[in-house]
Design an enzyme around this catalytic site. Structure first.
Site, PDB file in Angstrom:
ATOM      1  N   LYS A  49      22.124 -43.222 -25.995  1.00 35.26           N
ATOM      2  CA  LYS A  49      20.803 -42.719 -25.637  1.00 35.26           C
ATOM      3  C   LYS A  49      19.809 -43.010 -26.759  1.00 35.26           C
ATOM      4  CE  LYS A  49      18.393 -38.354 -24.572  1.00 35.26           C
ATOM      5  NZ  LYS A  49      17.452 -38.362 -25.704  1.00 35.26           N
ATOM      6  N   HIS A  58      13.170 -40.365 -26.640  1.00 32.55           N
ATOM      7  CA  HIS A  58      13.336 -38.973 -27.077  1.00 32.55           C
ATOM      8  C   HIS A  58      12.163 -38.103 -26.625  1.00 32.55           C
ATOM      9  CE1 HIS A  58      16.384 -37.112 -29.850  1.00 32.55           C
ATOM     10  NE2 HIS A  58      15.628 -36.073 -29.580  1.00 32.55           N
ATOM     11  N   GLY A  66      12.270 -39.674 -19.587  1.00 30.09           N
ATOM     12  CA  GLY A  66      10.950 -39.713 -20.203  1.00 30.09           C
ATOM     13  C   GLY A  66       9.835 -39.813 -19.186  1.00 30.09           C
ATOM     14  N   GLN A  90      26.521 -34.445 -25.033  1.00 30.04           N
ATOM     15  CA  GLN A  90      25.705 -35.176 -26.006  1.00 30.04           C
ATOM     16  C   GLN A  90      26.179 -34.867 -27.418  1.00 30.04           C
ATOM     17  OE1 GLN A  90      22.963 -33.364 -27.883  1.00 30.04           O
ATOM     18  NE2 GLN A  90      22.058 -35.150 -28.891  1.00 30.04           N
TER      19      GLN A  90
END
Length: 368
Positions: A232, A256, A289, A134
């Site tokens: 993302k 997020h 999530g 990431q």
């Protein structure tokens, strides 16, 4: 670490135990969402509004959960999302323990750029496991480029670009307790892969983020790497189409974890819009999530995700039992997915159909 006598039968058990073993400031950091925490809660609650419609009397003596992500074979469609500061949860190994657990359970780990272990050490710990890296856009482009180049050299298979964080979301716990979220980091808790001049406060990362970044930065990123890019933070069809146009290979539908912008919709609700927007492009769509149960995984796959990713549950596993805890979190979830597949009458992920999951409103409308 959790006591040996503690029993863990579901992911929520790990969270309950971890909350007892972490300092409150650490608990706040890992658990808090922004503002009123509506999106944080909605991510989990939204899954409960979807109902299952199984196929019965099917031979489910053999279940195959395997799939591919960006051409890489994984044993089941669940991976680990990028979360920072794993050595806060597990002093000894941190992200190295997560990498070992993920590899052991046949999945993929996205390493956070705020990892407390070096990229190279995580790659070594993972052995032949699948790792993605990431990154974010920093004011100093050489920081992002260094992360990409090091990940490539270490054998990582993809770059995951967080695109929904030009600034940090506001968390009320910061105002209520100045040490709650941006606590002082001990030496072993610092983001060792980022040369940002950080001394002891995680909050200093925020000052280095580039607020001017646009879709042109995606083009730049593609120019410096041959690895596939996963974007993302996408939650709308328009964003998804932009991702396709700018050369993304994958999209991680994510808000997020409710940590950035409150009142975003739950990712399970917006997933079909994103999937429809990229149809025919070859771009893969994933989700994170609120995933806490095997039925959640099934629901996401039925609504179009190729795989789902989990974040906070891994932190809880690490807190409770280190490597063994992270591995157990994944193992419990994998067994739940396997059981759900059997009860839904599906022997492999390709047999999961959209019609097998409906919103609760379906039953209200059918009575009209």
């Amino acid at each position: 670490m959790a006591a040996d006598s503690e029993s863990f039968v579901c992911l929520e058990d790990f969270e309950k135990s971890a909350r007892k073993h972490l300092l409150q400031s650490r608990v706040d950091y890992f658990t808090d969402g922004c503002n009123e925490q509506f999106t944080l809660k909605e991510n989990i609650e939204a899954f409960k509004r979807y109902r299952l419609r199984p196929r019965l009397l099917r031979d489910v003596s053999k279940i195959d959960l395997s799939t591919t992500l960006l051409g890489q074979h994984i044993f089941w469609p669940v991976g680990v999302s990028p979360t920072a500061f794993h050595r806060i949860a597990d002093y000894a190994e941190g992200e190295k323990a997560t990498a070992r657990a993920t590899h052991s359970e046949g999945s993929v780990m996205i390493l956070s750029c705020a990892s407390t272990c070096t990229i190279e050490d995580v790659a070594t710990a993972s052995a032949s496991g699948i790792l993605w890296m990431q990154v974010m856009f920093f004011k100093r482009r050489e920081i992002t480029e260094s992360l990409v180049k090091r990940a490539e050299a270490a054998g990582f298979k993809a770059i995951v670009v967080t695109i929904d964080q030009p600034v940090f979301g506001k968390k009320y716990s910061i105002d209520k307790n100045k040490t709650s979220v941006w606590f002082k980091l001990h030496a072993h808790e610092r983001p060792v892969n980022l040369n940002l001049g950080i001394k002891d406060k995680g909050g200093e990362i925020a000052a280095t983020l580039d607020r001017t970044a646009t879709w042109e930065e995606i083009k730049w990123l593609k120019s410096i790497t041959n690895l596939p890019l996963v974007l993302k933070g996408i939650t709308t069809g328009d964003q998804a189409r932009n991702a396709v146009e700018h050369g993304a290979s994958g999209i991680l539908v994510s808000n997020h974890g409710g940590r950035q912008l409150d009142y975003l919709p739950a990712t399970i609700d917006v997933l079909p819009e994103v999937v429809a927007a990229v149809e025919g492009s070859g771009v893969e769509v994933y989700l994170d999530g609120g995933v806490r149960h095997g039925t959640d995984v099934f629901k996401a796959l039925a609504r179009g995700a190729r795989a789902v990713f989990i974040g906070r549950p891994i932190i809880w596993g690490l807190t409770c039992k280190g490597y063994e805890g992270a591995k157990q979190v994944l193992s419990i979830l994998r067994e739940e997915v396997n059981t759900t597949m059997s009860l839904m009458g599906c022997t492999n992920v390709n047999e999961i159909a959209p019609s097998m999951v409906v919103h609760e409103d379906y039953f209200r409308k059918s009575k009209l």
